[in-house]
Design an enzyme around this catalytic site. Structure first.
Site, PDB file in Angstrom:
ATOM      1  N   CYS A 269     -21.265  16.779  66.950  1.00 22.97           N
ATOM      2  CA  CYS A 269     -22.280  17.141  65.958  1.00 22.97           C
ATOM      3  C   CYS A 269     -23.687  17.174  66.539  1.00 22.97           C
ATOM      4  O   CYS A 269     -24.605  17.682  65.889  1.00 22.97           O
ATOM      5  CB  CYS A 269     -22.240  16.180  64.778  1.00 22.97           C
ATOM      6  SG  CYS A 269     -20.808  16.433  63.700  1.00 22.97           S
ATOM      7  N   HIS A 314     -29.175  30.977  55.902  1.00 21.61           N
ATOM      8  CA  HIS A 314     -29.442  31.634  57.182  1.00 21.61           C
ATOM      9  C   HIS A 314     -30.693  31.056  57.864  1.00 21.61           C
ATOM     10  O   HIS A 314     -31.484  31.792  58.463  1.00 21.61           O
ATOM     11  CB  HIS A 314     -29.546  33.151  57.020  1.00 21.61           C
ATOM     12  CG  HIS A 314     -28.221  33.812  56.823  1.00 21.61           C
ATOM     13  ND1 HIS A 314     -27.550  33.741  55.612  1.00 21.61           N
ATOM     14  CD2 HIS A 314     -27.427  34.524  57.662  1.00 21.61           C
ATOM     15  CE1 HIS A 314     -26.401  34.409  55.712  1.00 21.61           C
ATOM     16  NE2 HIS A 314     -26.293  34.886  56.943  1.00 21.61           N
ATOM     17  N   GLU A 355     -19.714  20.295  53.166  1.00 21.27           N
ATOM     18  CA  GLU A 355     -20.028  20.867  54.467  1.00 21.27           C
ATOM     19  C   GLU A 355     -18.828  21.634  54.999  1.00 21.27           C
ATOM     20  O   GLU A 355     -18.967  22.668  55.654  1.00 21.27           O
ATOM     21  CB  GLU A 355     -20.446  19.783  55.458  1.00 21.27           C
ATOM     22  CG  GLU A 355     -20.900  20.350  56.790  1.00 21.27           C
ATOM     23  CD  GLU A 355     -21.573  19.322  57.667  1.00 21.27           C
ATOM     24  OE1 GLU A 355     -21.975  19.690  58.791  1.00 21.27           O
ATOM     25  OE2 GLU A 355     -21.732  18.160  57.257  1.00 21.27           O
TER      26      GLU A 355
END
Length: 411
Positions: A269, A314, A355
């Site tokens: 991560c 984005h 997520e």
């Protein structure tokens, strides 16, 4: 046709007959008996033309009550021009409020209409309840200017038609920002009632208007108490703010695609990676006795889009907001999202953020009243405060291999 209310057989049902036997309009009759209007109405009752010649001219000097009502409706954006007419539309649930308003607008030549139209987009006949007057009746050529209508009378009409009550706060959508600002200033200066503009609500883009919310719980209570006597004279007005109705929770789901990394994470991560986040926003509150809803889904979507989706979709989470620069975990994201939304959604009761399909976070934060007192969660700002360990941090500027010089005394 057989009337299901009185049992009488009539050539056709109309409001005249129904008001005599049941005190209902045709639209109310259709709802009560779960019938489409198409099966009740005769063809000559549908798409009837209207003519300006059927309306009276306004009186020379409308009453103060008429002027207050007109101003309140203008603030609410309910005066809609339509082919030489001005229409004031009303919902069937609030028909009595519309008729109360008519009693105050007869000076301008308004009349009540329940019109029936076949709509090709819905493939059915729909009913509209409205007050209508010729546009010419609202264009004044008086020799002497009139003083403005009394503020509280106009505000009462506005609130009866437009204001909403959510989790102890009044929400007031005005048709133009100039109206909202005038009301906000007048309430603050003359009654010490404070409101704030919710400029990210999306109402400006959606309607061209401006949304106010009472600043605190005390401001909402104070404004209702100020307006109580006036609102109680208007059908369904006081009920909307004070009726005890069932509680319900509604949820809106939206998605955004973002990249991020987790600083100092011991595994993968720490690398830049991206994915699709699924955000579920839950709002809990009483069901509005007028709308039948807790909160409008359109408003909920606009708020979340403006404050969250447009910021993160984005984009790189670590660089999209200061609060996420250090840790853009789902947990920190939820805390941040909650604090952005609570100003606009005081009934916010839960957030769930996925997520991945297998990894999500549920979060419930502070109420709006608590956040106004306590401020933002300090967890979101670990680097704002100056370090308490100044001496330890002096080691950051000590040059490697160079001894530290200390002062000494010789006796």
């Amino acid at each position: 046709m057989h009337c299901l209310e009185c049992g009488e057989t009539v050539s056709q049902l109309d409001n005249g007959h129904l008001l005599e036997c049941s005190n209902l309009t045709i639209q109310e009759y259709a709802i009560r008996h779960q019938l489409p209007l198409d099966l009740i109405l005769h063809s000559d009752q549908i798409n009837k033309p209207d003519h300006i010649e059927n309306y009276a001219r306004p009186v020379a000097r409308p009453t103060e009550a008429a002027r207050q009502a007109l101003l309140g409706l203008r603030w609410a954006g309910l005066l809609q021009e339509n082919d030489g007419f001005v229409d004031v539309a009303g919902e069937v649930r609030r028909l009595d409020l519309l008729l109360w308003t008519l009693n105050h607008l007869v000076d301008y030549g308004f009349q009540f209409h329940q019109i029936y139209e076949y709509r090709s987009d819905t493939h059915r006949v729909v009913a509209k309840n409205l007050l209508r007057a010729p546009l010419r009746n609202l264009v004044h050529d008086w020799a002497m200017p009139e003083p403005p209508p009394a503020f509280l009378g106009a505000l009462a009409v506005y609130m009866a038609h437009r204001a909403e009550w959510h989790a102890g706060y009044l929400f007031m959508l005005f048709s133009r920002p100039i109206y909202a600002e005038a009301v906000r200033e007048h309430l603050a200066c003359n009654f010490h009632i404070h409101c704030q503009v919710l400029d990210a609500s999306g109402e400006s883009d959606a309607t061209g208007g401006s949304l106010l919310r009472t600043l605190t719980l005390a401001d909402g209570d104070k404004l209702l108490e100020l307006m109580k006597d006036r609102l109680m004279t208007m059908p369904t007005a006081w009920e909307r703010f004070q009726a005890i109705t069932p509680q319900a929770s509604v949820t809106k789901e939206l998605v955004f695609d973002s990249a991020h990394f987790i600083t100092d994470h011991p595994a993968k991560c720490s690398n830049l990676h991206g994915g699709r986040y699924v955000l579920q926003v839950e709002v809990t509150g009483r069901i509005d006795p007028v709308t039948g809803c807790v909160v409008d889904y359109g408003y909920l979507k606009r708020v979340v889009n403006r404050l969250i989706i447009e910021r993160f979709d984005h984009h790189h989470l670590n660089y999209a907001a200061e609060e996420l620069a250090w840790r853009s975990s789902t947990e920190m994201l939820c805390v941040y999202i909650w604090e952005q939304l609570i100003e606009y959604l005081p009934g916010l009761s839960g957030i769930r953020l996925y997520e991945t399909t297998n990894s999500w976070c549920d979060y419930q934060g502070r109420s709006l009243a608590e956040q106004q007192v306590q401020g933002s969660e300090s967890l979101l700002y670990p680097f704002r405060a100056k370090s308490d360990y100044t001496e330890l941090r002096r080691r950051l500027i000590q040059q490697p291999g160079k001894p530290r010089m200390t002062a000494c005394s010789v006796s």
